[in-house]
Design an enzyme around this catalytic site. Structure first.
Site, PDB file in Angstrom:
ATOM      1  N   ARG A 237      38.178  42.333  40.377  1.00 45.68           N
ATOM      2  CA  ARG A 237      36.721  42.303  40.434  1.00 45.68           C
ATOM      3  C   ARG A 237      36.227  43.730  40.646  1.00 45.68           C
ATOM      4  O   ARG A 237      36.792  44.478  41.442  1.00 45.68           O
ATOM      5  CB  ARG A 237      36.230  41.417  41.596  1.00 45.68           C
ATOM      6  CG  ARG A 237      36.372  39.925  41.356  1.00 45.68           C
ATOM      7  CD  ARG A 237      35.431  39.405  40.274  1.00 45.68           C
ATOM      8  NE  ARG A 237      35.561  37.971  40.068  1.00 45.68           N
ATOM      9  CZ  ARG A 237      36.316  37.396  39.128  1.00 45.68           C
ATOM     10  NH1 ARG A 237      37.038  38.145  38.307  1.00 45.68           N
ATOM     11  NH2 ARG A 237      36.352  36.078  39.000  1.00 45.68           N
ATOM     12  N   GLU A 266      27.826  42.286  34.404  1.00 44.10           N
ATOM     13  CA  GLU A 266      28.433  41.878  33.125  1.00 44.10           C
ATOM     14  C   GLU A 266      27.491  40.931  32.383  1.00 44.10           C
ATOM     15  O   GLU A 266      27.123  39.900  32.937  1.00 44.10           O
ATOM     16  CB  GLU A 266      29.766  41.181  33.381  1.00 44.10           C
ATOM     17  CG  GLU A 266      30.796  42.089  34.032  1.00 44.10           C
ATOM     18  CD  GLU A 266      32.132  41.389  34.298  1.00 44.10           C
ATOM     19  OE1 GLU A 266      32.311  40.225  33.894  1.00 44.10           O
ATOM     20  OE2 GLU A 266      33.000  42.013  34.919  1.00 44.10           O
ATOM     21  N   HIS A 285      35.877  41.945  30.241  1.00 50.19           N
ATOM     22  CA  HIS A 285      36.340  40.777  31.008  1.00 50.19           C
ATOM     23  C   HIS A 285      37.092  39.786  30.103  1.00 50.19           C
ATOM     24  O   HIS A 285      36.715  38.616  29.991  1.00 50.19           O
ATOM     25  CB  HIS A 285      35.169  40.087  31.722  1.00 50.19           C
ATOM     26  CG  HIS A 285      35.601  39.364  32.966  1.00 50.19           C
ATOM     27  ND1 HIS A 285      34.839  39.268  34.079  1.00 50.19           N
ATOM     28  CD2 HIS A 285      36.752  38.692  33.262  1.00 50.19           C
ATOM     29  CE1 HIS A 285      35.472  38.571  35.011  1.00 50.19           C
ATOM     30  NE2 HIS A 285      36.642  38.204  34.534  1.00 50.19           N
TER      31      HIS A 285
HETATM   32  N1  LIG Z   1      40.102  39.772  34.560  1.00 43.76           N
HETATM   33  C1  LIG Z   1      40.155  38.463  34.498  1.00 43.76           C
HETATM   34  O1  LIG Z   1      39.835  37.858  33.486  1.00 43.76           O
HETATM   35  C2  LIG Z   1      40.653  37.687  35.674  1.00 43.76           C
HETATM   36  C3  LIG Z   1      41.284  36.452  35.450  1.00 43.76           C
HETATM   37  C4  LIG Z   1      41.797  35.760  36.529  1.00 43.76           C
HETATM   38  C5  LIG Z   1      41.649  36.256  37.822  1.00 43.76           C
HETATM   39  N2  LIG Z   1      40.987  37.437  38.007  1.00 43.76           N
HETATM   40  C6  LIG Z   1      40.835  37.985  39.367  1.00 43.76           C
HETATM   41  O2  LIG Z   1      42.117  38.191  39.914  1.00 43.76           O
HETATM   42  C7  LIG Z   1      42.113  37.766  41.271  1.00 43.76           C
HETATM   43  C8  LIG Z   1      43.521  37.388  41.686  1.00 43.76           C
HETATM   44  O3  LIG Z   1      43.946  36.224  40.993  1.00 43.76           O
HETATM   45  P1  LIG Z   1      45.299  35.473  41.423  1.00 43.76           P
HETATM   46  O4  LIG Z   1      45.436  34.306  40.527  1.00 43.76           O
HETATM   47  O5  LIG Z   1      46.423  36.427  41.556  1.00 43.76           O
HETATM   48  O6  LIG Z   1      44.853  34.998  42.880  1.00 43.76           O
HETATM   49  P2  LIG Z   1      45.781  34.713  44.135  1.00 43.76           P
HETATM   50  O7  LIG Z   1      44.915  34.001  45.115  1.00 43.76           O
HETATM   51  O8  LIG Z   1      47.068  34.091  43.713  1.00 43.76           O
HETATM   52  O9  LIG Z   1      46.126  36.193  44.685  1.00 43.76           O
HETATM   53  C9  LIG Z   1      45.222  37.011  45.372  1.00 43.76           C
HETATM   54  C10 LIG Z   1      46.012  37.705  46.466  1.00 43.76           C
HETATM   55  O10 LIG Z   1      45.199  38.719  47.072  1.00 43.76           O
HETATM   56  C11 LIG Z   1      45.565  38.752  48.434  1.00 43.76           C
HETATM   57  N3  LIG Z   1      44.576  39.443  49.258  1.00 43.76           N
HETATM   58  C12 LIG Z   1      43.441  38.929  49.806  1.00 43.76           C
HETATM   59  N4  LIG Z   1      42.846  39.880  50.558  1.00 43.76           N
HETATM   60  C13 LIG Z   1      43.610  40.995  50.484  1.00 43.76           C
HETATM   61  C14 LIG Z   1      43.515  42.294  51.048  1.00 43.76           C
HETATM   62  N5  LIG Z   1      42.514  42.637  51.881  1.00 43.76           N
HETATM   63  N6  LIG Z   1      44.478  43.207  50.765  1.00 43.76           N
HETATM   64  C15 LIG Z   1      45.509  42.875  49.948  1.00 43.76           C
HETATM   65  N7  LIG Z   1      45.657  41.650  49.389  1.00 43.76           N
HETATM   66  C16 LIG Z   1      44.715  40.724  49.652  1.00 43.76           C
HETATM   67  C17 LIG Z   1      45.723  37.281  48.806  1.00 43.76           C
HETATM   68  O11 LIG Z   1      46.465  37.106  50.010  1.00 43.76           O
HETATM   69  C18 LIG Z   1      46.460  36.742  47.577  1.00 43.76           C
HETATM   70  O12 LIG Z   1      47.864  36.788  47.740  1.00 43.76           O
HETATM   71  C19 LIG Z   1      41.108  36.602  41.279  1.00 43.76           C
HETATM   72  O13 LIG Z   1      40.557  36.394  42.566  1.00 43.76           O
HETATM   73  C20 LIG Z   1      40.066  37.053  40.295  1.00 43.76           C
HETATM   74  O14 LIG Z   1      39.072  37.780  40.960  1.00 43.76           O
HETATM   75  C21 LIG Z   1      40.491  38.157  36.968  1.00 43.76           C
END
Ligand SMILES: NC(=O)c1ccc[n+]([C@@H]2O[C@H](COP(=O)([O-])OP(=O)(O)OC[C@H]3O[C@@H](n4cnc5c(N)ncnc54)[C@H](O)[C@@H]3O)[C@@H](O)[C@H]2O)c1
Length: 321
Positions: A237, A266, A285
């Site tokens: 994000r 966006e 995105h």
């Molecule tokens: N670009 C895209 O199209 C797209 C698509 C899917 C997801 N995303 C983004 O990617 C993010 C991650 O997705 P995911 O499936 O891996 O989610 P996930 O929940 O499996 O992983 C997120 C991780 O971040 C960790 N985290 C939270 N706070 C933290 C901090 N302060 N420091 C370090 N780590 C921290 C959590 O503990 C978790 O392990 C989503 O939340 C979304 O915003 C973007």
């Protein structure tokens, strides 16, 4: 009795073929289609008239919920990031928020490397120059033997780590919920704080969800701790990065490049300061938008919606009360 009315606003879902279309159509719902992500102002115009939202990154704020309820029975988010939904307010009102974890991590990890490799090899500028009749040979960098730091070693972060290791990179990571078995098996170096990780890495890849603890995680103070020419990749994000600080660091040459799939607005306004920055590489995105991943996410979000409305158990719910 009036038909169940659904607001369908995710464009990936609508624009990509797959079995989800037939499944949704078969329900006999009255479906209203919009081109999201919708701002709060548009959501306020629409709210109140629907039994369910099948949404992307539309702004579902407290004000929208005030209007949407009591008719709204469920929110089915197409995707995993819930930062545009006031989930706390939904929970307080016992409104289920369903989502789709575990179906797009490989696709987003691949896009992360798409951005990284394009940056280190000047891919976009070189290919555009050739297309314009110029044979301009710019020298790039290897990623082999370089170090990557991953913020958020969750589903996507772990897939990125595996790919970084396959490229011969060393992997460092930071996550409050540390996946010990994965890290040990793959030799990922653990950091408790971003401050210890930044001086050790050549590439920073962001994969944490947006929250109060991750907003502006990358800022001027921390950029001071980085190696010169650090590359930052963001498929998470935009708000994880303090944008004015990033632009200043790119201008000063302390950060060597910013490859991002996400922006704070966006689509962005035409004068967004990052759009034409020579050291920024931006995709619109599309991190999870592949012909393989979209049907998986779309099917999961449709099943979540349909099953919830039927009172069946096969749903993935993000909030509990
Ligand atoms: N670009 C895209 O199209 C797209 C698509 C899917 C997801 N995303 C983004 O990617 C993010 C991650 O997705 P995911 O499936 O891996 O989610 P996930 O929940 O499996 O992983 C997120 C991780 O971040 C960790 N985290 C939270 N706070 C933290 C901090 N302060 N420091 C370090 N780590 C921290 C959590 O503990 C978790 O392990 C989503 O939340 C979304 O915003 C973007």
């Amino acid at each position: 009795m009036s038909r169940t009315r659904i607001l369908l606003s995710t464009t990936s879902y609508q624009d990509t073929p797959g079995e989800h279309h037939a499944l949704l159509e078969a329900q006999g719902f009255d479906i209203h289609r919009e081109r999201g992500p919708l701002p709060e102002s548009r959501m306020l115009e629409l709210a109140g008239d629907f039994d369910a939202f099948l949404c992307g990154d539309d702004e579902i704020t407290k004000r929208v919920l005030d209007k949407a309820l009591p008719r709204l029975r469920v929110i089915s988010k197409y995707g995993i990031g819930l930062d545009k939904i006031d989930v706390t307010e939904c929970t307080a009102r016992k409104l289920p928020v369903l989502f789709t974890p575990g179906v797009n991590h490989t696709t987003v990890a691949e896009h992360t490397f798409c951005l990284l490799l394009a940056l280190v090899r000047n891919l976009v500028d070189s290919a555009n120059a050739v297309r314009n009749g110029q044979w301009k040979r710019v020298t790039g960098h290897e990623i082999w033997n370089k170090s990557m730091g991953i913020v958020g070693l969750g589903r996507i972060g772990q897939e990125v780590a595996k790919r970084a290791l396959a490229f011969g990179m060393k992997v460092h990571a930071l996550d409050p919920y540390w996946p010990e078995a994965f890290a040990t098996e793959n030799g990922v170096t653990r950091h408790e704080k971003i401050e210890t990780m930044l001086p050790e890495i050549d590439v920073l890849s962001l994969h944490a969800n947006l929250s109060d603890s991750t907003r502006h995680l990358v800022n001027a103070e921390r950029i001071k701790l980085c190696r010169k020419d650090l590359l930052v990749i963001n498929t998470s994000r935009a708000e994880l990065v303090h944008m004015p600080d990033m632009i200043a660091a790119l201008d000063a040459g302390t950060v060597g490049g910013y490859g991002t799939d996400v922006l704070d607005e966006e689509p962005p306004p035409a004068d967004h300061p990052l759009l034409k920055h020579p050291k920024a590489l931006i995709t619109p995105h599309i991190g999870s938008r592949t012909y393989e991943s979209v049907p998986r996410q779309a099917m999961r979000s449709t099943l979540n919606l349909v099953n919830w409305l039927k009172g069946e158990k096969d749903v993935i719910q993000a909030n509990k009360w």
